[in-house]
Design a protein around this motif. Sequence first.
Motif, PDB file in Angstrom:
ATOM      1  N   ALA A   1      45.948  36.179  39.339  1.00  0.00           N
ATOM      2  CA  ALA A   1      45.142  34.921  38.749  1.00  0.00           C
ATOM      3  C   ALA A   1      44.376  34.329  39.906  1.00  0.00           C
ATOM      4  O   ALA A   1      43.369  33.471  39.809  1.00  0.00           O
ATOM      5  N   GLY A   2      44.630  34.315  41.259  1.00  0.00           N
ATOM      6  CA  GLY A   2      43.870  33.745  42.396  1.00  0.00           C
ATOM      7  C   GLY A   2      42.552  34.324  42.571  1.00  0.00           C
ATOM      8  O   GLY A   2      41.673  33.894  42.987  1.00  0.00           O
TER       9      GLY A   2
ATOM     10  N   LEU B   1      40.798  34.934  40.103  1.00  0.00           N
ATOM     11  CA  LEU B   1      39.787  34.198  39.441  1.00  0.00           C
ATOM     12  C   LEU B   1      39.208  32.928  40.017  1.00  0.00           C
ATOM     13  O   LEU B   1      38.108  32.509  39.570  1.00  0.00           O
ATOM     14  N   VAL B   2      40.023  32.562  40.931  1.00  0.00           N
ATOM     15  CA  VAL B   2      39.787  31.224  41.583  1.00  0.00           C
ATOM     16  C   VAL B   2      38.651  31.376  42.849  1.00  0.00           C
ATOM     17  O   VAL B   2      37.723  30.924  42.941  1.00  0.00           O
ATOM     18  N   PHE B   3      38.871  32.409  43.563  1.00  0.00           N
ATOM     19  CA  PHE B   3      38.183  33.021  44.746  1.00  0.00           C
ATOM     20  C   PHE B   3      36.985  33.835  44.482  1.00  0.00           C
ATOM     21  O   PHE B   3      37.436  34.729  43.909  1.00  0.00           O
TER      22      PHE B   3
ATOM     23  N   THR C   1      34.811  35.391  49.565  1.00  0.00           N
ATOM     24  CA  THR C   1      35.504  34.209  50.264  1.00  0.00           C
ATOM     25  C   THR C   1      36.347  35.018  51.611  1.00  0.00           C
ATOM     26  O   THR C   1      36.314  36.221  51.963  1.00  0.00           O
TER      27      THR C   1
ATOM     28  N   TYR D   1      42.929  37.630  49.670  1.00  0.00           N
ATOM     29  CA  TYR D   1      41.636  37.761  48.587  1.00  0.00           C
ATOM     30  C   TYR D   1      40.552  38.514  48.987  1.00  0.00           C
ATOM     31  O   TYR D   1      39.891  39.263  48.376  1.00  0.00           O
TER      32      TYR D   1
END
Length: 162
Positions: free
Chosen positions: A4-5, A7-9, A13, A18
């Motif tokens: 799920a992370g 999707l954010v990073f 990055t 990630y």
Amino acid sequence: MRAAGLLVFPPGTAAEPYRSFYSADRWESLASLFLETHHSLLSIPSTPLLHIALSAGLSALKTPSCHSAFASSSSNASSSVTSVCPICSTELNELARNVPYVHHTKSHVENDPVVLPNGRIYGREKLMAINVKLGTPEGKVRDPTDMSQLYDLTQVKKVFIS
């Protein structure tokens, strides 16, 4: 949570883990892992079956004379004898270079075998016939697979099979 992370990073990055998830090495390892899993689920060998069958067939036909510099073949213009050996053909010669030589459990020995000083064994009658065709001087003998060596006829020894 790490999935799920992703999707954010974004892919560029600097945050770990990630950054390593987005690296090119990670994609290569995922691709090889996918292939390994696919092959193990379907019981497919990692080497293609065609390569295995071709290697077995080439190995069953390959002899030490196949890669001799003076081996007679259809591709050798200076050859006095034409061979139908598939390993000696220009198409398969390079493919067969790394497969092992054939191992015959049953020996096929010609009549009156003799050994040359280089360790090769031939039937006396055929060896003499080939040397007559090659124009070898009287009292000398030449190995048909290594024409650079000229041996004295007294160096040729009779072989006794035990």
